[in-house]
Design a protein around this motif. Structure first.
Motif, PDB file in Angstrom:
ATOM      1  N   SER A 321     -17.497   3.339  -2.492  1.00  0.00           N
ATOM      2  CA  SER A 321     -17.631   3.214  -1.049  1.00  0.00           C
ATOM      3  C   SER A 321     -19.005   2.697  -0.638  1.00  0.00           C
ATOM      4  CB  SER A 321     -17.353   4.567  -0.379  1.00  0.00           C
ATOM      5  OG  SER A 321     -18.240   5.556  -0.878  1.00  0.00           O
ATOM      6  N   ARG A 322     -20.069   3.087  -1.362  1.00  0.00           N
ATOM      7  CA  ARG A 322     -21.402   2.622  -0.994  1.00  0.00           C
ATOM      8  C   ARG A 322     -21.516   1.115  -1.183  1.00  0.00           C
ATOM      9  NH1 ARG A 322     -26.471   5.488  -3.753  1.00  0.00           N
ATOM     10  NH2 ARG A 322     -25.564   7.221  -2.578  1.00  0.00           N
ATOM     11  N   GLU A 323     -21.075   0.618  -2.346  1.00  0.00           N
ATOM     12  CA  GLU A 323     -21.129  -0.823  -2.603  1.00  0.00           C
ATOM     13  C   GLU A 323     -20.222  -1.576  -1.636  1.00  0.00           C
ATOM     14  OE1 GLU A 323     -20.505   1.466  -4.862  1.00  0.00           O
ATOM     15  OE2 GLU A 323     -21.995   1.295  -6.478  1.00  0.00           O
ATOM     16  N   MET A 324     -19.068  -0.970  -1.322  1.00  0.00           N
ATOM     17  CA  MET A 324     -18.122  -1.593  -0.403  1.00  0.00           C
ATOM     18  C   MET A 324     -18.776  -1.842   0.958  1.00  0.00           C
ATOM     19  SD  MET A 324     -14.455   0.052   0.526  1.00  0.00           S
ATOM     20  CE  MET A 324     -14.294   0.602  -1.172  1.00  0.00           C
ATOM     21  N   ARG A 325     -19.475  -0.838   1.450  1.00  0.00           N
ATOM     22  CA  ARG A 325     -20.115  -0.985   2.752  1.00  0.00           C
ATOM     23  C   ARG A 325     -21.292  -1.947   2.693  1.00  0.00           C
ATOM     24  NH1 ARG A 325     -17.779   4.000   2.886  1.00  0.00           N
ATOM     25  NH2 ARG A 325     -16.467   4.331   4.714  1.00  0.00           N
ATOM     26  N   ALA A 326     -21.936  -2.036   1.529  1.00  0.00           N
ATOM     27  CA  ALA A 326     -22.999  -3.032   1.369  1.00  0.00           C
ATOM     28  C   ALA A 326     -22.439  -4.438   1.467  1.00  0.00           C
ATOM     29  CB  ALA A 326     -23.704  -2.840   0.022  1.00  0.00           C
ATOM     30  N   LEU A 327     -21.168  -4.595   1.132  1.00  0.00           N
ATOM     31  CA  LEU A 327     -20.486  -5.881   1.256  1.00  0.00           C
ATOM     32  C   LEU A 327     -19.926  -6.088   2.666  1.00  0.00           C
ATOM     33  CD1 LEU A 327     -18.588  -5.839  -2.159  1.00  0.00           C
ATOM     34  CD2 LEU A 327     -20.377  -7.444  -1.513  1.00  0.00           C
ATOM     35  N   GLY A 328     -20.094  -5.112   3.531  1.00  0.00           N
ATOM     36  CA  GLY A 328     -19.643  -5.250   4.910  1.00  0.00           C
ATOM     37  C   GLY A 328     -18.190  -4.866   5.126  1.00  0.00           C
ATOM     38  N   VAL A 329     -17.581  -4.214   4.129  1.00  0.00           N
ATOM     39  CA  VAL A 329     -16.158  -3.861   4.201  1.00  0.00           C
ATOM     40  C   VAL A 329     -16.010  -2.370   4.480  1.00  0.00           C
ATOM     41  CG1 VAL A 329     -14.023  -3.714   2.859  1.00  0.00           C
ATOM     42  CG2 VAL A 329     -15.459  -5.755   2.703  1.00  0.00           C
ATOM     43  N   GLU A 330     -15.230  -2.034   5.491  1.00  0.00           N
ATOM     44  CA  GLU A 330     -15.035  -0.636   5.871  1.00  0.00           C
ATOM     45  C   GLU A 330     -14.254   0.139   4.807  1.00  0.00           C
ATOM     46  OE1 GLU A 330     -15.892   1.056   8.751  1.00  0.00           O
ATOM     47  OE2 GLU A 330     -17.020  -0.648   9.532  1.00  0.00           O
ATOM     48  N   SER A 331     -13.177  -0.457   4.336  1.00  0.00           N
ATOM     49  CA  SER A 331     -12.333   0.173   3.319  1.00  0.00           C
ATOM     50  C   SER A 331     -11.672  -0.917   2.500  1.00  0.00           C
ATOM     51  CB  SER A 331     -11.253   1.057   3.949  1.00  0.00           C
ATOM     52  OG  SER A 331     -11.811   2.124   4.680  1.00  0.00           O
ATOM     53  N   ALA A 332     -11.383  -0.616   1.250  1.00  0.00           N
ATOM     54  CA  ALA A 332     -10.687  -1.565   0.375  1.00  0.00           C
ATOM     55  C   ALA A 332      -9.531  -0.846  -0.307  1.00  0.00           C
ATOM     56  CB  ALA A 332     -11.639  -2.147  -0.655  1.00  0.00           C
ATOM     57  N   TYR A 333      -8.420  -1.547  -0.470  1.00  0.00           N
ATOM     58  CA  TYR A 333      -7.194  -0.949  -0.981  1.00  0.00           C
ATOM     59  C   TYR A 333      -6.670  -1.779  -2.147  1.00  0.00           C
ATOM     60  CZ  TYR A 333      -7.596   1.306   3.561  1.00  0.00           C
ATOM     61  OH  TYR A 333      -8.067   1.999   4.651  1.00  0.00           O
ATOM     62  N   SER A 334      -6.169  -1.091  -3.170  1.00  0.00           N
ATOM     63  CA  SER A 334      -5.799  -1.738  -4.430  1.00  0.00           C
ATOM     64  C   SER A 334      -4.297  -1.733  -4.668  1.00  0.00           C
ATOM     65  CB  SER A 334      -6.512  -1.017  -5.581  1.00  0.00           C
ATOM     66  OG  SER A 334      -5.937  -1.333  -6.823  1.00  0.00           O
ATOM     67  N   MET A 335      -3.765  -2.906  -5.044  1.00  0.00           N
ATOM     68  CA  MET A 335      -2.362  -3.005  -5.428  1.00  0.00           C
ATOM     69  C   MET A 335      -2.091  -2.179  -6.684  1.00  0.00           C
ATOM     70  SD  MET A 335      -2.111  -7.122  -4.818  1.00  0.00           S
ATOM     71  CE  MET A 335      -0.744  -7.365  -5.958  1.00  0.00           C
ATOM     72  N   VAL A 336      -3.016  -2.243  -7.648  1.00  0.00           N
ATOM     73  CA  VAL A 336      -2.824  -1.524  -8.907  1.00  0.00           C
ATOM     74  C   VAL A 336      -2.751  -0.018  -8.663  1.00  0.00           C
ATOM     75  CG1 VAL A 336      -3.932  -0.933 -11.100  1.00  0.00           C
ATOM     76  CG2 VAL A 336      -3.829  -3.317 -10.369  1.00  0.00           C
ATOM     77  N   ASP A 337      -3.596   0.477  -7.754  1.00  0.00           N
ATOM     78  CA  ASP A 337      -3.559   1.911  -7.454  1.00  0.00           C
ATOM     79  C   ASP A 337      -2.248   2.314  -6.793  1.00  0.00           C
ATOM     80  OD1 ASP A 337      -6.082   2.118  -8.470  1.00  0.00           O
ATOM     81  OD2 ASP A 337      -7.100   2.270  -6.526  1.00  0.00           O
ATOM     82  N   LEU A 338      -1.657   1.397  -6.026  1.00  0.00           N
ATOM     83  CA  LEU A 338      -0.424   1.725  -5.300  1.00  0.00           C
ATOM     84  C   LEU A 338       0.814   1.618  -6.170  1.00  0.00           C
ATOM     85  CD1 LEU A 338       0.947   2.396  -2.571  1.00  0.00           C
ATOM     86  CD2 LEU A 338       1.119  -0.083  -2.178  1.00  0.00           C
ATOM     87  N   VAL A 339       0.953   0.507  -6.884  1.00  0.00           N
ATOM     88  CA  VAL A 339       2.211   0.262  -7.615  1.00  0.00           C
ATOM     89  C   VAL A 339       2.038   0.136  -9.122  1.00  0.00           C
ATOM     90  CG1 VAL A 339       3.212  -0.885  -5.598  1.00  0.00           C
ATOM     91  CG2 VAL A 339       2.074  -2.264  -7.353  1.00  0.00           C
ATOM     92  N   GLY A 340       0.789   0.142  -9.608  1.00  0.00           N
ATOM     93  CA  GLY A 340       0.556  -0.010 -11.043  1.00  0.00           C
ATOM     94  C   GLY A 340       0.298  -1.454 -11.428  1.00  0.00           C
ATOM     95  N   GLU A 341      -0.357  -1.642 -12.554  1.00  0.00           N
ATOM     96  CA  GLU A 341      -0.748  -2.984 -12.989  1.00  0.00           C
ATOM     97  C   GLU A 341       0.452  -3.853 -13.327  1.00  0.00           C
ATOM     98  OE1 GLU A 341      -3.800  -5.085 -16.234  1.00  0.00           O
ATOM     99  OE2 GLU A 341      -3.674  -2.907 -16.047  1.00  0.00           O
ATOM    100  N   GLU A 342       1.429  -3.293 -14.015  1.00  0.00           N
ATOM    101  CA  GLU A 342       2.597  -4.083 -14.428  1.00  0.00           C
ATOM    102  C   GLU A 342       3.350  -4.620 -13.217  1.00  0.00           C
ATOM    103  OE1 GLU A 342       6.684  -3.587 -17.105  1.00  0.00           O
ATOM    104  OE2 GLU A 342       5.049  -2.127 -17.289  1.00  0.00           O
ATOM    105  N   ALA A 343       3.608  -3.779 -12.244  1.00  0.00           N
ATOM    106  CA  ALA A 343       4.326  -4.209 -11.041  1.00  0.00           C
ATOM    107  C   ALA A 343       3.508  -5.210 -10.233  1.00  0.00           C
ATOM    108  CB  ALA A 343       4.668  -2.998 -10.183  1.00  0.00           C
ATOM    109  N   SER A 344       2.193  -5.035 -10.210  1.00  0.00           N
ATOM    110  CA  SER A 344       1.332  -5.948  -9.458  1.00  0.00           C
ATOM    111  C   SER A 344       1.450  -7.366  -9.979  1.00  0.00           C
ATOM    112  CB  SER A 344      -0.125  -5.483  -9.527  1.00  0.00           C
ATOM    113  OG  SER A 344      -0.293  -4.256  -8.861  1.00  0.00           O
ATOM    114  N   PHE A 345       1.511  -7.507 -11.302  1.00  0.00           N
ATOM    115  CA  PHE A 345       1.625  -8.844 -11.895  1.00  0.00           C
ATOM    116  C   PHE A 345       3.062  -9.348 -11.882  1.00  0.00           C
ATOM    117  CE2 PHE A 345      -2.554  -7.795 -13.607  1.00  0.00           C
ATOM    118  CZ  PHE A 345      -3.214  -9.009 -13.459  1.00  0.00           C
ATOM    119  N   ALA A 346       4.015  -8.450 -11.982  1.00  0.00           N
ATOM    120  CA  ALA A 346       5.420  -8.872 -12.006  1.00  0.00           C
ATOM    121  C   ALA A 346       5.873  -9.380 -10.642  1.00  0.00           C
ATOM    122  CB  ALA A 346       6.301  -7.715 -12.462  1.00  0.00           C
ATOM    123  N   ASP A 347       5.398  -8.750  -9.582  1.00  0.00           N
ATOM    124  CA  ASP A 347       5.785  -9.140  -8.219  1.00  0.00           C
ATOM    125  C   ASP A 347       4.557  -9.059  -7.319  1.00  0.00           C
ATOM    126  OD1 ASP A 347       7.060  -9.727  -5.853  1.00  0.00           O
ATOM    127  OD2 ASP A 347       8.006  -7.747  -5.640  1.00  0.00           O
TER     128      ASP A 347
END
Length: 365
Positions: A321-347
Motif C-alpha cells: 500500500s505504501r508503494e502504491m500510494r507513492a505511485l499515486g494509486v489509491e488501491s490496486a486489485y489483482s486478477m490472480v488474487d481473485l481467480v487464480g493464475e491459471e484462470a487469469s491466463f486461460a480467460d
C-alpha cells in the motif's frame, strides 16, 4: 457516476483496447447506470497506433515493410490532421522473433525507416515514432538507410549491428532531405544514451538476445556508428531508446517526448480526467517499476492533477500500500488474487471483467 477507464495493454494477453472493454463490461454488470468513458493508453510501444486510432479516428495507411531479419511484415501508419503516428515495434518488435531464437546483433530497423518514409510521402507534416518493444540493437542504422543514408561499405547500415563492424563513413544528406520540412518526434520514456554502461546495448541488449560476453563488443559496434555520424548526439537523452533507434531519429533532427504524454495529449486525457469522478488504469503486472514512464503511473499523475482518485486493475499486484500510494494509486486489485493464475491466463478478458465487477461494488456510488 462518471468513470474514466484508461488501461495499458496486459502484455501477452490483452491489448489496451481489449482491456478497456473488459473492464467496462464487468463494471456495467455491477453498476449499469454509471457513465463509462474508455480511453485505452500506450507509452509508445506495442499498441501505440491501435490506441491512438481507437481514440482519434483518422486514416490507416497499410504498408508492407521489412522485418528485423529481412522478411516482409505488415505495418500501419495512422494519419490524423497532418500528423502521422508510426509504431516502430510493428517493424522491429521483439515479438517478431521467438524467445529462443533472438539474434539482435543481426536485426535491422530498416522497416521502421520504410514506415517513416511512407508517412512523409503521404504528406504528413509531423511524424511521431513510438519507440518501445524493439528486438533490434543497430543504433537506428537501418532506419537511416531506408530513408536514403549511404555508407562505406554500401551494405554496412542494413545488416544490424554486425554490419557496423566494417563501417568507415556515413552520408546522411539524402535521409535528411527526405524528412526536410517534417517535424520528427521520438516518443519514448527511455532516457538512456546510446553508449556505455547505461547505453542501449548494456541495459537492453540481454533481453534481445545479446550474450553477456558480447555486450562490450556490440557496444563498440554502435560506437563506430556514432564516430561516423555525431558522437555528441549519441550522448543525448533517449539516444539509446529501442536499441539506438532513438539515436537514428535524433540524427535527423527529431525531438524526444514522453510516449505517454504524446498519447495523453492526443486523446485529451487531462480534460477527460477532470470530468470524471473516478479514474481506472491497469496493466499486466503492477509493480514499482511502473514508475519508470509506464502508463499506470502517468495516468495516476494526471488523475491527481485533476483531483480525482485513481485505482488500478492488474494481472498481478506486486507492491504494498505504501508503494502504491507513492505511485499515486489509491488501491490496486489483482486478477490472480481473485481467480487464480491459471484462470487469469486461460480467460484474461473474462477474469478482468470479473475483477472490475468486484471492484465496482466498492467504488461505484
Amino acid at each position: 457516476m462518471r468513470v474514466l477507464i484508461a488501461p495499458d495493454k496486459f502484455a501477452g494477453t490483452l491489448s489496451a483496447v481489449e482491456a478497456a472493454e473488459a473492464i467496462a463490461a464487468g463494471w456495467r454488470r455491477r453498476a449499469p447506470h454509471d457513465e463509462l468513458e474508455l480511453v485505452p493508453m500506450a507509452d509508445g510501444g506495442p499498441g501505440f497506433v491501435d490506441v491512438l486510432h481507437a481514440s482519434l479516428g483518422g486514416e490507416l495507411l497499410a504498408v508492407n515493410v521489412l522485418g528485423p531479419y529481412g522478411d516482409t511484415v505488415p505495418g500501419t501508419v495512422l494519419i490524423h490532421q497532418g500528423t502521422a503516428y508510426v509504431e516502430s515495434a510493428q517493424a522491429c518488435g521483439l515479438h517478431l522473433t521467438p524467445a529462443g531464437d533472438r539474434h539482435a546483433e543481426d536485426a535491422s530497423t530498416y522497416g521502421v525507416g520504410e514506415l517513416v518514409r511512407a508517412a512523409c510521402e503521404e504528406g504528413a507534416t509531423r511524424v511521431v515514432v513510438g519507440l518501445g518493444g524493439s528486438g533490434t540493437n543497430d543504433g537506428g542504422a537501418g532506419l537511416l538507410a531506408a530513408l536514403g543514408a549511404t555508407s562505406d561499405p554500401a551494405e554496412a547500415l542494413t545488416r544490424g549491428a554486425t554490419g557496423l563492424g566494417d563501417l568507415q563513413d556515413v552520408d546522411l544528406e539524402a535521409a535528411r532531405a527526405m524528412v526536410e520540412g517534417v517535424e520528427l518526434v521520438a516518443a519514448s520514456d527511455v532516457d538512456n544514451p546510446l553508449l556505455g554502461l547505461r547505453g542501449a546495448t548494456n541495459v537492453f541488449g540481454p533481453q534481445k538476445g545479446v550474450a553477456d560476453d558480447r555486450l562490450q563488443a556490440v557496444d563498440a559496434l554502435l560506437e563506430r556508428l556514432a564516430d561516423a555520424t555525431d558522437k555528441k548526439t549519441a550522448l543525448g537523452k533517449g539516444a539509446g531508446a529501442a536499441g539506438g533507434l532513438g539515436f537514428g531519429l535524433l540524427l535527423l533532427g527529431a525531438t524526444r517526448t514522453s510516449g505517454l504524454d504524446i498519447v495523453a495529449d492526443a486523446v485529451g486525457l487531462p480534460e477527460r480526467a477532470r470530468r470524471a469522478d473516478l479514474v481506472i488504469t491497469g496493466e499486466g503486472a503492477f509493480d514499482f517499476s511502473s514508475r519508470s514512464g509506464k502508463v499506470p503511473y502517468g495516468v495516476a499523475t494526471i488523475a491527481a492533477q485533476a483531483l480525482q482518485p485513481c485505482i488500478a486493475l492488474a494481472g498481478q499486484v506486486l507492491v504494498g500500500s505504501r508503494e502504491m500510494r507513492a505511485l499515486g494509486v489509491e488501491s490496486a486489485y489483482s486478477m490472480v488474487d481473485l481467480v487464480g493464475e491459471e484462470a487469469s491466463f486461460a480467460d484474461p478478458a473474462g477474469s478482468l471483467a470479473a475483477l472490475a465487477e468486484r471492484t465496482a461494488k466498492s467504488w461505484s456510488r
